[in-house]
Every structure is written in C-alpha cells, then in structure tokens.
Enzyme design. Structure first.
Site, short mmCIF file in Angstrom:
data_model
loop_
_atom_site.label_atom_id
_atom_site.label_comp_id
_atom_site.label_asym_id
_atom_site.label_seq_id
_atom_site.Cartn_x
_atom_site.Cartn_y
_atom_site.Cartn_z
N GLY A 243 -11.06 15.82 37.13
CA GLY A 243 -10.88 16.16 38.54
C GLY A 243 -9.43 16.44 38.84
CB SER A 244 -7.59 16.47 42.01
OG SER A 244 -7.61 15.12 42.44
N GLY A 248 -6.32 11.54 39.46
CA GLY A 248 -6.03 11.10 38.10
C GLY A 248 -4.89 10.10 38.07
CD GLU A 265 -10.38 18.83 31.89
OE1 GLU A 265 -9.41 19.29 32.52
OE2 GLU A 265 -11.52 19.27 31.98
CB CYS A 299 -9.75 22.33 35.16
SG CYS A 299 -10.89 22.24 33.80
CD GLU A 397 -6.20 22.88 39.44
OE1 GLU A 397 -6.05 21.72 39.79
OE2 GLU A 397 -6.86 23.22 38.44
#
Lengths: 489, 303
Positions: A243-244, A248, A265, A299, A397
């Site tokens: 995720g983001s 994280g 990830e 991602c 992102e």
C-alpha cells in the site's frame, strides 16, 4: 479506376457496446471469514461499498473491530500447529485445489473485481484472475520443496501472518500474500482494502469449497483501523503490507521492537528511459502499458518518462496518436481500455495532481472522451510535457493515468535523473543495443527493471523495491523468504 | 534505412487487437466491409477458364439471396496473367477489378526483362491491378538498390494499372526486414511519380510460402504506411494475403487497421484481403446474424 465497387461502405465503422452480461449475485450484508465460517461482525458495524463506475451501492461490508480481530488471530493461532506440521505435499494439494477453483470461477471473480474496483473487464479477465490462479499453482509447487529453496538450513514457518492488501489488484494481491505464506506452513489473516472487499470474501468461499482446514486463512474486511489493530496484535508473528508509503512507515513504527517480521511493498515513481536507438513504436506501446494499465493504479507504473532529446518530438506525436485510440468508459464493456478511478477520494487526489501540474507550468495533453457516464469516478488519461524534475507531478506518486515526460541527453544523465527519487520500485529501459541495456539496468536503483517491455508479471519472478518503495520480495523463490524462519540442519 | 523493431511488443500489440469484441451492429457492418475488401484469388497450375468464370460470378454476387441492405461485391478477382482476359470479360461492367499476379510470380527469380514483359502482357490483357513480387534473393543479399530499381521499373510498366508489391514476408523472416522492405517498396514506387490514394499497395505474401500473413507482420507494414503518410500525406494501401480464413480473423485485421491507420483506410480502395475461403466464412457469419443459425459449408457455392 480500379475500384469503383458498386456499394462501398461509407458509414464509419465503430465498435458497438460489448457488455459482459453475466450476472453475479452479491450478498447485501457481508460477513467476516473466521475459523472457516462466515460470521457476523461482533463490532455490529458495516460500511457501504460502491461500484466506482456508477456510484451504486453494491453491498454493506462488515467492519471488523477489536473483538473480531481477536477472534481471527485466535483462529489462526489455533490452526497453526496442525497446518505447519502437515507435510508439504499435503499443503500443496490444498493450494492446487484453490488455484483450480479460482480458474473454474474465473468469470465470476473477474466481473466482481470489475464492478467493485472499476478496472476494465478485459484486464480482470486476462490479467488479474489468471495471475492470481498462477500464484497458487506456483507456490503449490514449492510447498514440498522448501528444503531445496534454502539449502543448508531447515525452513520453519514464521507463524501467524497479518496480511494487509491494497485496492488496485484485490484478488491478485491476496494471492501474492496468501500463496507463499500457506506453502511455507503459516496461517493467515487477510485484510482487504475497504473499497475492494468482495473478491476476497469470494476467496473465502473457495477455501470452504476446497476444505482448507478451519482457521488457516481468515478474512477480515474493514477500514484502516482494522489493519492497525491486526498489526498491533501480540500473537501476530509477521506483518506483510502492500500500500502507501505513508501507512508503510506507520506500520514500521508499530512493529519496531516487537520481534514481528515485516515486509513492505509501497509506492513508486518509476522511470521509463527511452533511448533514441530504441524501437520507437514498440516503446510507445510499452509507455502506454506502463502508465495507463489499470488506470495507472499500479505501484510500479512507469509514471516518469525520460526521452532522449532528438526523438522527443516523434515520441510525443506517437504518444498522442496512441492516446487517441484508448477507450475510457464502462468497465464491463469488453472494449474498454481504461475503466473508472477506484474511489471518489482517489479521483480527487489525481485531479489535484493534474491541477498542480498545470499550475507549476507543465503542459497537459489529455484525451477527450465524449459521453462519459454522468455518474462514477472518471479521469481521462493524460500526459504532461515541459515537466521539470522539481515539479510535484515528477516527484510524488499520483496513482492515476498521469504521465510526466522529461528529456535527457546522455546515458549518465538518464540514470541520475531516474535515480533521483525517494522511491526505487521499478524502471524500464528501451534501446536496441544489448550492451546498453545491461549497462543502464545495473545502475538503476530499482527492484524491477524491464528491458524493452513494461508491466510484465509472472509468479516465478520476484517483485519488490528499494528505498521508500519498501523491502522484501514477493513472487519467485525469493517470495518464500519472508515466510520462513531458517534454523540449522 | 534501418528501423529497430522489437518483436515482443509488436506481438503484444497485435494480440491486443484480437481482444476487441465486435458484436451486433458493428459486426454486421464489419463483415460487409470485409467482404467488400476481398481479392478473390485462384492461383493454381490447374486453373481453367471455367473456374475463373465461376469465381468472377461469385465475386460480383457472393451470395444469391434477398438481404437488406444488399451485400457488396468483393473488390477484385486475382488470377495468373493467362486468365486475365477471361476474368476481364466475366467482370465487364460489374465494378469488380481484375488483378493479375506478374513478375515471375511467385519466386521472381527470372531475368528482369522477362518479369517486366510479364507485367506489360498482363496490363495489355486488361489487368486493373498488378500484384508483383520483389526480388527476395537480391534483398536478402543486401542489394536493396537493385530491388528498388526493379520495383520502379515495374511501376512504370504498369502504366495506369494499380500496383501491389508483394514482400513475401515469410521469406524475409524478421520483422526488421519486413519494415526495411516496406519502406523500400513504398519509396521505390514513389520515385517514378506521384501516387494517388490506393494506387500502390504493399502486400505480405504470395500465399505460396508459409507463414503467409500474420498480424504482427501486417502491423509492422501498417506502421510503415502510417509513417509514410505522416511524412508525405500519401496514402499507401495494404493487403495481407494468405492464412486469413475466418470472419473473426478478418475483423481482427479491421480493428488493427482502424487503430493504426484510422478510419480513412477502412475502404477497399486502401485495404484488401488476399483470400479465397474467407468469403464463405464471412457469408456464414452474415447469415448467422440474420437468421440466428449457422449455415452448413455446402450452403454457399465454392467459387
């Protein structure tokens, strides 16, 4: 003179609507999958999940609270001894059955993925669901060969795994997380993203159908809090998150000093480097696949394009042309290339970035689609030229169909610009020269480097990033490592 | 002029066209369009005047039936030079063109004088279109100047007849060769004078070599045509030939043309299928759309 055919076709040839018409029934009030059974949430709390293409409510999804997390962790812990002592061959049998059952129910899964998440049926049908099945097949193959994956040591399961997954590839991410964990003898609690819970719950049905022992996999739908409670739980031995980067970092703080294993990830701002000697038509194809696949909710999306200066004009021209052939619209139409943005909040984020790009002085090129549905969350695919590396759209992102195009003059400049990012997930290199490919690829700080292609996935290939893109690998033999403790022989 | 071509992504793009779902209205329209683009072909040593006559009849009226709107005729009938006169008479006034293979088809391994004479004779007999083969031997040995020069001479020999240049991609093997040959053929044809829309085609195959037309090969050729159009504003035609047997395949090709060159090329004036068995499969599908049931193979005439 040659062709004066008597009744030439003069009307323009357009594609008629080709809607996937199979109906899938959805329970109006969903439950949690705990200890092999679907149970009502003790929290007595639900939230609505909508079809992002129509904004119509699909179901009320259970929001797991503290007591539900407790029950799920307990179920997983109870199931652990027996499951982890089961021989690899036996565990493999279950995984093979899961894989086959996903294949058998593929159409249902694909439709559900599309109406819940907004992605085109073409992609859920041809990519998400087949790859999810492939992951179970692949790790089923490893289950009885773990000793060969870690020569010289005895791999033992980590224990109870909390797995928190994102909304961009709901079922596929569930497969990425569950398949290796189960193959290694762990038990799991899966927490799907709140906007995309439906296929994960259907996966619970599959586990029932194949007779997976109770508690080996538990599925807790819910919001951010559910995930946090899960990650904080004392009996959890391992947290895996996709995720983001923001969440994280939070999880890293939460798990620090607890002895829990962690894999992350996270986000990316991946660079596609296009050299003048590349096959340009095919590179344009790769750029499009890199950024517009799944509405850019990827991602590893190739969201920064670096073009060698002499070919900039040609590339922009061809990119524009190709953009013009993309079809945005009803995700259930088999001819749709880009579906709906996953949620209203994500749409706002993407629109915000597009505005910032314009404001900061970049030039916007956007597809104009006539007759987009009046309801739903839509964003026409676009790219920016005249982008400076300092622009927000070149650094952060976006997670949407927005590409930033920049230039370079020498390979060294390309590499340093590509690496000038807090992220390090993926990269693409486009050149016809083999030696250049290897030279550039090895200097890129990215977990995955695609050469003359982009966004290719395979269960046997490890996936994961550097820097703020996270750590740990999923897929391939490397994907086993986060799910085993290695002891002496 | 070498242009790098990457096979993996060409194949990926070509496959993406086959994922388009062509249904209802658009299928009906697409099938008729495909039918109108067919070069109905017979190229066998045993071809007889009678066979060519029946082929011509089929070309004008692919299916004797009451159907609204009426079915189009196919674009052309393609035969050996010796049968051009027969075809010409049978197609008189129908609007269907006569195409003749020439230049020592299918190998092209004859002295240039013989090949040119072949063209002159076919044109004299009434061929509206000449399907020439390039000299692959010369091309593969690097004598591209020679190949280009020959193409230019053939175009001159064609006079007012249209020219289709067969690259025989099955013998060129690599997509890069296909691209080089496409560019070379187009430029050579253009070197002899201005080209009006549809006067010059590039064509994949003779049908005598396997593999014949494939989607990746056709895509690379379409891209050459597109780039030439961007540069000059001249529209070159495209003809995939051999191996396209089903209506479904034909629709995939139409999708590829539409999304690579645009709607302007969706006309028999600029796009053709070199095929024979395709016709009946298209008819079968048209009938299926009309009646809801499939026709048996014997429901349509063979030629």
């Amino acid at each position: 003179m040659a062709t004066t055919n008597k009744n030439q076709n003069t009307a323009k040839w357009e594609y008629s609507p080709a809607l996937e018409s199979t109906k899938v029934t959805i329970e109006s009030k969903s439950k949690l999958f705990i200890g092999g059974k679907f149970v009502s949430p003790k929290s007595r709390s639900w939230f609505a999940t909508v079809n992002p293409a129509t904004e119509a409510k699909l179901a009320d999804v259970a929001c797991a609270g503290k007591a539900d997390v407790e029950a799920a962790v307990k179920a997983a812990k109870t199931a652990l001894p027996k499951w982890s002592r089961l021989s690899g061959t036996e565990r493999a049998k279950y995984l093979y059955r899961v894989a086959r059952r996903i294949q058998e129910r593929a159409r249902e899964f694909a439709i559900l993925e599309t109406i819940d998440g907004g992605k085109p049926i073409k992609e859920s049908r041809d990519i998400d669901i087949p790859l999810a099945a492939q992951h179970f097949f692949y790790y089923a193959g490893w289950a009885d060969k773990l000793a060969y994956a870690f020569p010289g040591s005895t791999p033992a399961p980590v224990g109870v795994c909390a797995q928190i997954i994102p909304w961009n590839f709901p079922l596929l991410m569930a497969a990425w997380k569950l398949a290796p964990a189960l193959a290694c003898g762990n038990t799991c609690i899966l927490k799907p993203a709140e906007t995309t819970s439906l296929t994960a719950l259907r996966l619970g049905e599959v586990f029932q159908e194949v007779g997976l022992p109770e508690g080996v996999v538990n599925i807790l739908t819910g919001e951010g809090d559910t995930g946090r409670l899960l990650a904080q739980h004392n009996a959890v031995n391992k947290v895996a998150f996709t995720g983001s980067t923001e969440v994280g970092k939070l999880l890293m703080r939460e798990t620090a000093g607890t002895g829990k294993k962690l894999t992350l990830e996270l986000g990316g701002k991946s660079a596609n480097i296009l050299f003048a000697d590349a096959a340009i038509d095919q590179a344009v194809e790769g750029i499009v696949a890199g950024i517009y696949f799944n509405q850019g909710h990827v991602c590893c999306a190739g969201s920064r394009l670096f073009v060698e200066e002499p070919i900039l004009e040609e590339v922009i021209y061809k990119l524009k042309q190709r953009l013009g052939t993309l079809r945005v619209g009803d995700p259930l139409d088999k001819n749709t290339d880009l579906g709906a943005i996953n949620s209203r909040s994500q749409l706002k984020v993407v629109e915000g970035y597009i505005r910032s790009g314009v404001k900061e002085g970049a030039q916007l090129h956007q597809l104009t689609t006539k007759r987009l549905p009046s309801k739903g969350f839509w964003c026409n695919p676009c790219f920016f030229t005249d982008v400076q590396p300092s622009h927000t759209i070149a650094r952060e992102e976006i997670f949407g169909p927005v590409l930033s195009v920049m230039t370079f003059r020498t390979p060294e400049e390309a590499i340093s610009r590509a690496n000038n990012s807090p992220y390090g997930l993926a990269a693409g290199v486009w050149t016809d020269k083999g030696a250049k490919i290897f030279e550039v690829a090895k200097k890129l700080d990215a977990g995955i480097v695609w050469c003359n292609t982009y966004n290719k996935f395979d269960a046997s290939s490890p996936f994961g990033g550097f820097k703020e893109s996270g750590f740990g690998r999923e897929g391939g033999m490397h994907g086993l490592r986060p799910y085993v403790r290695l002891g002496g022989v | 002029m070498r242009k790098p071509i990457d096979t993996v992504m060409v194949e990926q793009r070509a496959t993406s066209f086959t994922r388009r779902s062509i249904k209802t209205e658009s299928k009906q329209q697409g099938l008729r369009l495909a039918l109108s683009m067919i070069d109905l072909t017979t190229l066998e040593g045993k071809d007889s005047p009678e066979k060519v006559r029946s082929l011509c009849h089929k070309a004008i009226t692919p299916w004797e039936c009451e159907i609204e709107p009426p079915l189009p005729s196919v674009a052309a009938v393609c035969v050996y030079p010796s049968l051009v006169q027969v075809a010409k008479r049978a197609l008189e006034g129908s609007g269907v063109s006569v195409a003749s293979v020439a230049t020592g088809f299918p190998s092209g391994q004859y002295p240039i004088a013989v090949r040119l004479n072949d063209v002159v004779e076919a044109v004299k007999s009434g061929a509206d279109e000449i399907d020439m083969v390039i000299n692959r031997g010369a091309f593969l040995s690097g004598c591209t100047e020679e190949v280009a020069d020959e193409i230019a001479q053939v175009r001159v020999a064609c006079g007012k007849s249209h020219l289709k240049i067969i690259l025989e991609t099955g013998e060129l093997e690599t997509l890069e060769n296909v691209r080089i040959a496409s560019d070379l053929a187009i430029r050579a044809a253009a070197s002899t004078g201005p080209i009006n829309d549809g006067e010059v085609f590039i064509k994949t195959s003779t049908g005598k070599v396997s593999p014949a037309a494939t989607m990746p090969v056709t895509l690379v050729m379409l891209e050459a045509i597109r780039d030439y159009y961007e540069e000059t504003g001249v529209r070159i035609g495209m003809k995939p030939a051999g191996g396209i047997k089903t209506a479904k395949q034909a629709l995939h090709y139409l999708v590829m043309v539409k999304e690579t060159l645009g709607d302007d090329w969706l006309t028999p004036n600029l796009f053709r299928f070199g095929a024979s068995s395709l016709t009946n499969d298209v008819l079968r599908q048209i009938r299926k759309q009309q009646t809801g049931s499939y026709a048996a193979t014997y429901d349509f005439s063979e030629a």
